[in-house]
Write a protein that holds these residues in place. Structure first.
Motif, mmCIF file in Angstrom:
data_model
loop_
_atom_site.group_PDB
_atom_site.id
_atom_site.type_symbol
_atom_site.label_atom_id
_atom_site.label_comp_id
_atom_site.label_asym_id
_atom_site.label_seq_id
_atom_site.Cartn_x
_atom_site.Cartn_y
_atom_site.Cartn_z
ATOM 1 N N ASP A 1 0.829 -1.210 0.000
ATOM 2 C CA ASP A 1 0.000 0.000 0.000
ATOM 3 C C ASP A 1 0.861 1.256 0.000
ATOM 4 N N GLU A 2 1.970 1.214 0.713
ATOM 5 C CA GLU A 2 2.864 2.379 0.757
ATOM 6 C C GLU A 2 3.504 2.641 -0.597
ATOM 7 N N VAL A 3 3.754 1.593 -1.360
ATOM 8 C CA VAL A 3 4.384 1.728 -2.670
ATOM 9 C C VAL A 3 3.365 2.106 -3.738
ATOM 10 N N TYR A 4 2.202 1.428 -3.747
ATOM 11 C CA TYR A 4 1.235 1.543 -4.842
ATOM 12 C C TYR A 4 -0.034 2.315 -4.495
ATOM 13 N N GLY A 5 -0.226 2.692 -3.256
ATOM 14 C CA GLY A 5 -1.520 3.217 -2.830
ATOM 15 C C GLY A 5 -2.386 2.028 -2.442
ATOM 16 N N SER A 6 -3.656 2.265 -2.229
ATOM 17 C CA SER A 6 -4.531 1.193 -1.760
ATOM 18 C C SER A 6 -4.665 0.093 -2.800
ATOM 19 N N ILE A 7 -4.254 -1.120 -2.418
ATOM 20 C CA ILE A 7 -4.381 -2.261 -3.323
ATOM 21 C C ILE A 7 -5.454 -3.226 -2.840
ATOM 22 N N GLY A 8 -6.137 -2.876 -1.775
ATOM 23 C CA GLY A 8 -7.157 -3.759 -1.232
ATOM 24 C C GLY A 8 -6.532 -4.863 -0.399
ATOM 25 N N SER A 9 -7.264 -5.950 -0.265
ATOM 26 C CA SER A 9 -6.823 -7.056 0.592
ATOM 27 C C SER A 9 -5.835 -7.990 -0.096
ATOM 28 N N SER B 1 -11.270 -12.010 -4.878
ATOM 29 C CA SER B 1 -12.664 -11.572 -4.902
ATOM 30 C C SER B 1 -12.830 -10.127 -4.420
ATOM 31 N N ASP B 2 -11.750 -9.489 -4.006
ATOM 32 C CA ASP B 2 -11.822 -8.128 -3.479
ATOM 33 C C ASP B 2 -11.938 -7.117 -4.616
ATOM 34 N N PRO B 3 -13.043 -6.363 -4.682
ATOM 35 C CA PRO B 3 -13.211 -5.376 -5.753
ATOM 36 C C PRO B 3 -12.117 -4.307 -5.775
#
Length: 71
Positions: free
Chosen positions: A18-26, A30-32
């Motif tokens: 997340d720190e590298v790419y921004g929010s990537i989800g879980s 199946s995570d939108p």
């Protein structure tokens, strides 16, 4: 106990990404949010991010760009 340790390690790895790419989800297929991140990254760069397994069915499906890719 090992499954708890594995989950904690995985959650930390997702936070690092997340720190590298921004929010990537879980990171689960199946995570939108994860699907949206992968779709946008592939659209922007023409390839999946280095952190994504190319063999992952979700990545393969999102990476298909021509009719021949479906064969």
């Amino acid at each position: 106990a090992s499954s708890i340790v594995a989950k904690v390690v995985r959650d930390r790895a997702i936070r690092d990404l997340d720190e590298v790419y921004g929010s990537i989800g879980s990171g689960y297929p199946s995570d939108p949010v994860t699907i949206g991140f992968l779709k946008q990254y592939i659209q922007d760069y023409g390839t999946p991010p280095p952190c994504a397994r190319r063999s992952w069915k979700t990545v393969k499906n999102l990476s298909q760009t021509t009719f021949e890719d479906f064969l």
